[in-house]
Structure formats: structure tokens, C-alpha cells
Enzyme design. Structure first.
Site, PDB file in Angstrom:
ATOM      1  N   GLN A  83     -14.108  42.678  23.786  1.00  0.00           N
ATOM      2  CA  GLN A  83     -13.454  41.306  23.871  1.00  0.00           C
ATOM      3  C   GLN A  83     -12.035  41.519  24.380  1.00  0.00           C
ATOM      4  O   GLN A  83     -11.788  40.341  25.113  1.00  0.00           O
ATOM      5  CB  GLN A  83     -13.080  41.301  22.320  1.00  0.00           C
ATOM      6  CG  GLN A  83     -12.732  39.755  22.100  1.00  0.00           C
ATOM      7  CD  GLN A  83     -12.436  39.466  20.589  1.00  0.00           C
ATOM      8  OE1 GLN A  83     -13.318  39.970  19.699  1.00  0.00           O
ATOM      9  NE2 GLN A  83     -11.391  38.699  20.187  1.00  0.00           N
ATOM     10  N   HIS A  85     -22.513  49.427  21.310  1.00  0.00           N
ATOM     11  CA  HIS A  85     -23.244  49.410  20.258  1.00  0.00           C
ATOM     12  C   HIS A  85     -24.578  48.485  20.847  1.00  0.00           C
ATOM     13  O   HIS A  85     -25.675  48.461  20.019  1.00  0.00           O
ATOM     14  CB  HIS A  85     -23.032  49.328  18.791  1.00  0.00           C
ATOM     15  CG  HIS A  85     -21.828  49.938  18.362  1.00  0.00           C
ATOM     16  ND1 HIS A  85     -20.676  49.894  18.306  1.00  0.00           N
ATOM     17  CD2 HIS A  85     -22.051  51.383  17.897  1.00  0.00           C
ATOM     18  CE1 HIS A  85     -19.739  50.548  18.001  1.00  0.00           C
ATOM     19  NE2 HIS A  85     -20.801  51.711  17.516  1.00  0.00           N
ATOM     20  N   CYS A  99     -21.548  43.580  22.405  1.00  0.00           N
ATOM     21  CA  CYS A  99     -20.728  45.027  22.114  1.00  0.00           C
ATOM     22  C   CYS A  99     -21.338  46.202  23.247  1.00  0.00           C
ATOM     23  O   CYS A  99     -22.189  46.469  22.993  1.00  0.00           O
ATOM     24  CB  CYS A  99     -20.546  45.621  20.979  1.00  0.00           C
ATOM     25  SG  CYS A  99     -19.592  47.062  20.923  1.00  0.00           S
ATOM     26  N   GLU A 100     -20.385  46.335  24.259  1.00  0.00           N
ATOM     27  CA  GLU A 100     -21.149  47.492  25.269  1.00  0.00           C
ATOM     28  C   GLU A 100     -21.101  48.805  24.595  1.00  0.00           C
ATOM     29  O   GLU A 100     -22.101  49.650  24.995  1.00  0.00           O
ATOM     30  CB  GLU A 100     -20.149  47.571  26.515  1.00  0.00           C
ATOM     31  CG  GLU A 100     -18.885  48.212  26.298  1.00  0.00           C
ATOM     32  CD  GLU A 100     -18.154  48.432  27.669  1.00  0.00           C
ATOM     33  OE1 GLU A 100     -17.247  49.091  27.797  1.00  0.00           O
ATOM     34  OE2 GLU A 100     -18.213  47.231  28.475  1.00  0.00           O
ATOM     35  N   HIS A 122     -17.365  40.953  15.031  1.00  0.00           N
ATOM     36  CA  HIS A 122     -18.327  41.950  15.704  1.00  0.00           C
ATOM     37  C   HIS A 122     -19.314  42.494  14.778  1.00  0.00           C
ATOM     38  O   HIS A 122     -18.781  43.262  13.857  1.00  0.00           O
ATOM     39  CB  HIS A 122     -17.381  43.172  16.166  1.00  0.00           C
ATOM     40  CG  HIS A 122     -16.533  42.622  17.450  1.00  0.00           C
ATOM     41  ND1 HIS A 122     -16.634  43.143  18.869  1.00  0.00           N
ATOM     42  CD2 HIS A 122     -15.389  41.837  17.413  1.00  0.00           C
ATOM     43  CE1 HIS A 122     -15.662  42.494  19.511  1.00  0.00           C
ATOM     44  NE2 HIS A 122     -15.090  41.784  18.659  1.00  0.00           N
TER      45      HIS A 122
END
Length: 213
Positions: free
Chosen positions: A143, A105, A102-103, A171
Site C-alpha cells: 500500500q 501473500h 499484497c505482494e 488487508h
């Protein structure tokens, strides 16, 4: 044919080896493992983690290497073949494992993807569907973008009658922190060509992506 046009690389320096990022795709430049290890050490120490004991001494190095692995796709060559048999039904690879970061976090999201296409004049080596997915997932991602990138790339490279991509993933930034909703999954889809325009073709593809009962 490569999955994206190659960029010209400049000479490496002591602190930064360049692998120019492809604009708009989220791909990253060549990682500098030495600097990443230093940064990981600074981060962990700033979080109050004791790195002096034997078990944790090499944790910054391992942490940096793990992130490098997650953002570095394996190279592959696109292999297509003439559709000389005139095959005109769906080709679907179901339940392909997918993992990305996930960009927002930098925590993983993990799940499965279902990728299919209705061929035109060319068909694709089956393993390449998984390779394309790996290529675009091996970078900081969301996503939704990942789903669209895979579909658009297949459409551009194959010229198929239709393309469909469905991704279902958990996620960790949602299940381990924040709202802390374990077991929650997110489903995204991208349908192009006849799989978007024709309701029967769309329904057939989506039915093939569902696990057998």
C-alpha cells in the site's frame, strides 16, 4: 499520453507471451494463462484439495483467470485540458474504490482512495484519477508504494502546484490469517508540493478526504 512508456514487445512463444515489466513499478509481464492454470492445479492438489468432482474440475482455470484479472489494468489515454479558467482551488475525487494484491501473500487488500491536486496550467479529466489508481493497483503491491506511485505519476504528468493521495484499506493477509484482526484498516498518504509544504493547504486537503458526518 500513456500512463507509462511503452516497452518493445517480442514475438509470443507457445509458453510465454511477453509484456515486459516496467522496472521498479511492480508491473508484471504478459500472463501465460495455460501455465498459470497448470500451476494452480499443482498448488491445489499439493494442498490436498480434491479436484475430481464436477464442482471443482475447472477451479484451477478459474483461479488462474481471476489472478490475471487482478494484475491486468485496462489501458487508458491521459486526457488533460488547459486550465483556461484559472481555477486555483483543490480538485478532489473522494472514496474511489481500490483493490490490489499484497505482494507478500498474494491476498487482496481492499479499500478506498482519496486523490486530489491543486492545478497549475493543466487540469485532468476526472475519470482519469480513478484510472491512474487502477493502473498502479493492478499488480502485486504494497500500500505504501501504491500511494507514492499515484502521487508521483500525477505530479510528473500534470505539473500541478500540489498533489495529495490518501488510501485506506483492509488487508486480508492481516484480517484472515496471521494476527487475524478483522476490521483493521491501514491508512497511507503521500503529499507533494504545496500540500506538503503549506500547513493550511495540507489541512484543507485532509479535511476534504474525511467522510461527512
Amino acid at each position: 499520453m500513456n500512463p507509462a512508456p511503452a516497452s518493445q514487445a517480442t514475438a509470443p512463444t507457445a509458453h510465454h507471451r511477453t509484456r515486459p515489466a516496467w522496472r521498479g513499478t511492480g508491473a508484471v509481464a504478459e500472463p501465460d494463462l495455460e501455465r498459470a492454470t497448470t500451476g494452480a492445479r499443482i498448488l491445489l492438489e499439493a494442498l490436498g484439495i480434491d479436484l475430481e468432482n464436477e464442482s471443482m474440475a475447472r477451479t484451477p482455470e478459474r483461479m488462474a483467470a481471476s489472478f490475471v484479472e487482478l494484475i491486468t489494468p485496462r489501458p487508458f489515454q491521459l486526457t488533460t485540458f488547459p486550465n483556461d479558467g484559472g481555477y486555483d482551488e483543490l480538485i478532489v475525487a473522494r472514496s474511489i474504490p481500490v483493490r490490489s494484491l499484497c505482494e507478500h501473500h498474494m491476498l487482496p487488500f481492499i479499500g478506498t482512495a482519496h486523490i486530489g491536486y491543486l492545478p497549475g496550467e493543466r487540469i485532468l479529466g476526472l475519470s482519469k484519477l480513478a484510472r491512474v489508481l487502477e493502473h498502479f493497483s493492478s499488480r502485486p503491491q504494497v500500500q505504501e508504494r501504491l500511494t507514492v506511485q499515484v502521487a508521483n505519476w500525477l505530479e510528473a504528468q500534470l505539473g500541478p502546484v500540489g498533489v495529495g493521495v490518501v488510501i485506506e484499506a483492509e488487508h486480508l493477509c492481516m484480517t484472515l490469517r496471521g494476527v487475524q484482526a478483522p476490521g483493521t484498516t491501514t491508512i497511507t498518504s503521500s503529499l507533494l508540493g504545496v500540500l506538503r509544504e503549506d500547513s493550511r493547504s495540507r489541512a484543507e486537503f485532509l479535511a476534504l478526504t474525511r467522510p461527512p458526518r
